[in-house]
Design an enzyme around this catalytic site. Structure first.
Site, PDB file in Angstrom:
ATOM      1  N   GLY A 151      84.023  -4.037  43.485  1.00 14.58           N
ATOM      2  CA  GLY A 151      84.877  -3.996  42.835  1.00 14.58           C
ATOM      3  C   GLY A 151      85.415  -2.469  42.777  1.00 14.58           C
ATOM      4  O   GLY A 151      84.908  -1.428  43.444  1.00 14.58           O
ATOM      5  N   LYS A 172      71.090 -11.962  44.880  1.00 18.92           N
ATOM      6  CA  LYS A 172      70.487 -11.576  43.358  1.00 18.92           C
ATOM      7  C   LYS A 172      71.443 -11.666  42.340  1.00 18.92           C
ATOM      8  O   LYS A 172      71.146 -12.102  41.278  1.00 18.92           O
ATOM      9  CB  LYS A 172      69.939 -10.062  43.471  1.00 18.92           C
ATOM     10  CG  LYS A 172      68.906 -10.055  44.179  1.00 18.92           C
ATOM     11  CD  LYS A 172      68.293  -8.461  44.403  1.00 18.92           C
ATOM     12  CE  LYS A 172      67.922  -7.628  43.218  1.00 18.92           C
ATOM     13  NZ  LYS A 172      67.838  -6.336  43.539  1.00 18.92           N
ATOM     14  N   TYR A 210      75.605 -16.798  50.210  1.00 17.68           N
ATOM     15  CA  TYR A 210      76.620 -16.840  49.256  1.00 17.68           C
ATOM     16  C   TYR A 210      76.441 -18.215  48.519  1.00 17.68           C
ATOM     17  O   TYR A 210      76.326 -18.679  47.245  1.00 17.68           O
ATOM     18  CB  TYR A 210      78.049 -16.620  49.713  1.00 17.68           C
ATOM     19  CG  TYR A 210      79.309 -16.771  48.659  1.00 17.68           C
ATOM     20  CD1 TYR A 210      79.115 -15.932  47.673  1.00 17.68           C
ATOM     21  CD2 TYR A 210      80.084 -17.679  48.921  1.00 17.68           C
ATOM     22  CE1 TYR A 210      80.076 -15.873  46.998  1.00 17.68           C
ATOM     23  CE2 TYR A 210      81.144 -17.524  48.020  1.00 17.68           C
ATOM     24  CZ  TYR A 210      81.217 -16.702  46.938  1.00 17.68           C
ATOM     25  OH  TYR A 210      82.292 -16.637  46.121  1.00 17.68           O
TER      26      TYR A 210
END
Ligand code: UDP
Length: 326
Positions: A37, A92, A146
């Site tokens: 981000g 995770k 993913y």
């Protein structure tokens, strides 16, 4: 004032969700570890008294004082280039991160919506993909970190719902584009637009016959908002069913940007899904939702956004070219 916790708040989707919930009159607690981000995406919200930011990794215990009405779990790397660079973190956040947030939801009696993905369908054998399809995923391929993390996310979310009575929602997000996507995250919209703006050739992976269906960010946020406010606890696809091949899409970007560059072909990355199109019958029926912004309109807005970036930001590229290497 209703309080909402948004994880992955500094990311592309998360930051647009922060804007929407502020606009709807919520108190927004934004959380991000900033691994993918960008704080700049939410900087404009910092002066607001109904906004706070926590620099925190949700794979570690999450504690917040006081009441909490809603949780939106959007923390996760979300582009193939990121899964390759940070595969363990990807696993995770989808597993341990989701576990922590479900625990928080149980403790606070909050409603929680988790961000799943069309990737749970893998390289689909059913077309278009409806929510009943179980998917065709390689657990050990490059995308497995993913895809499987998100499949686990759905599974543990349903377990908390059934076993602990937690009020849960699951959105399956299909390819979405908009402002604040990272130019160098390797996803095809910023990749092609960045290439056009830098005067580079557009890199089409494979022969470009693989398909995707692109949803504009405002439509995506509207669908997520409606799902959160609905009573529906099974997964719902949110995406734009308007499908295109990647080759046609590259041609569309060339027309839109007016670039004089050409298309060059690179090898197709391993496990790159050959087709992807959401069946949105459920979203239409249950949420009264369908996308409103067509591709031509949405892409123009996003191109204007990328054009407005500084030349340094544009050069900070360097978009993935891992085609054929995995
Ligand atoms: N793609 C491409 N050139 C690029 C980047 C991506 O041809 O420079 C292709 C990629 O192989 C895939 C499609 O565009 O078939 C969408 O890729 P993206 O990474 O945006 O999303 P996903 O594969 O997760 O849908």
């Amino acid at each position: 004032m209703k309080k909402v916790l948004i994880t992955g708040a500094a990311g592309f989707l998360g930051s647009h969700l922060c804007d929407r919930f502020i606009k709807e009159g919520f108190y927004v607690i934004a959380m991000d570890n900033l691994i993918t981000g960008n704080i700049k995406n939410i900087e404009h919200l910092f002066p607001l008294k109904e906004f706070e930011f926590h620099h925190h990794d949700v794979t570690k215990f999450v504690h917040l004082p006081g009441k909490l009405d809603y949780i939106l779990h959007f923390a996760s790397p979300a582009s193939p280039i990121d899964y390759l660079k940070i595969p363990i973190e990807t696993l995770k956040v989808g597993s341990l991160g989701t576990l922590n947030l479900l625990g928080l939801a149980k403790e606070k009696k909050s409603r929680i919506l988790v961000a799943s993905t069309s990737e749970v369908y893998g390289d689909p054998l059913v077309h278009p993909q409806n929510e009943e399809y179980y998917g065709n995923v390689s657990p050990i391929g490059p995308r497995g970190v993913y895809d499987e993390a998100k499949r686990f996310m759905e599974s543990i979310t349903m377990a908390y719902h059934r076993f602990h009575g937690v009020d849960t929602r699951i959105v399956r997000i299909f390819n979405t584009y908009g402002s604040r996507m990272r130019l160098n995250d390797g996803r095809v919209v910023p990749a092609f637009m960045g290439q056009a703006l830098r005067g580079e050739d557009l890199t089409v992976f494979g022969d470009g016959s693989q398909t995707r269906s692109f949803c504009y960010i405002d439509d995506q946020v509207e669908g997520i908002y409606r799902l959160l406010m609905s009573d529906y606890t099974n997964p719902v696809n949110i995406g734009n069913p308007h499908e295109t091949t990647i080759l046609e899409f590259a041609q569309e970007i060339i027309m839109l940007t007016g670039t004089e560059q050409k298309i060059v072909f690179k090898p197709l990355p391993k496990d790159d899904p050959l087709q992807r199109q959401p069946d949105i019958a459920k979203a239409k029926e249950i949420l009264g939702w369908e996308p409103k912004v067509g591709r031509a309109e949405g892409l123009k807005i996003v191109f204007d956004y990328f054009k407005s970036l500084s030349p340094e930001e544009l050069q900070k590229k360097k978009h993935r070219d891992f085609s054929g290497t995995v």
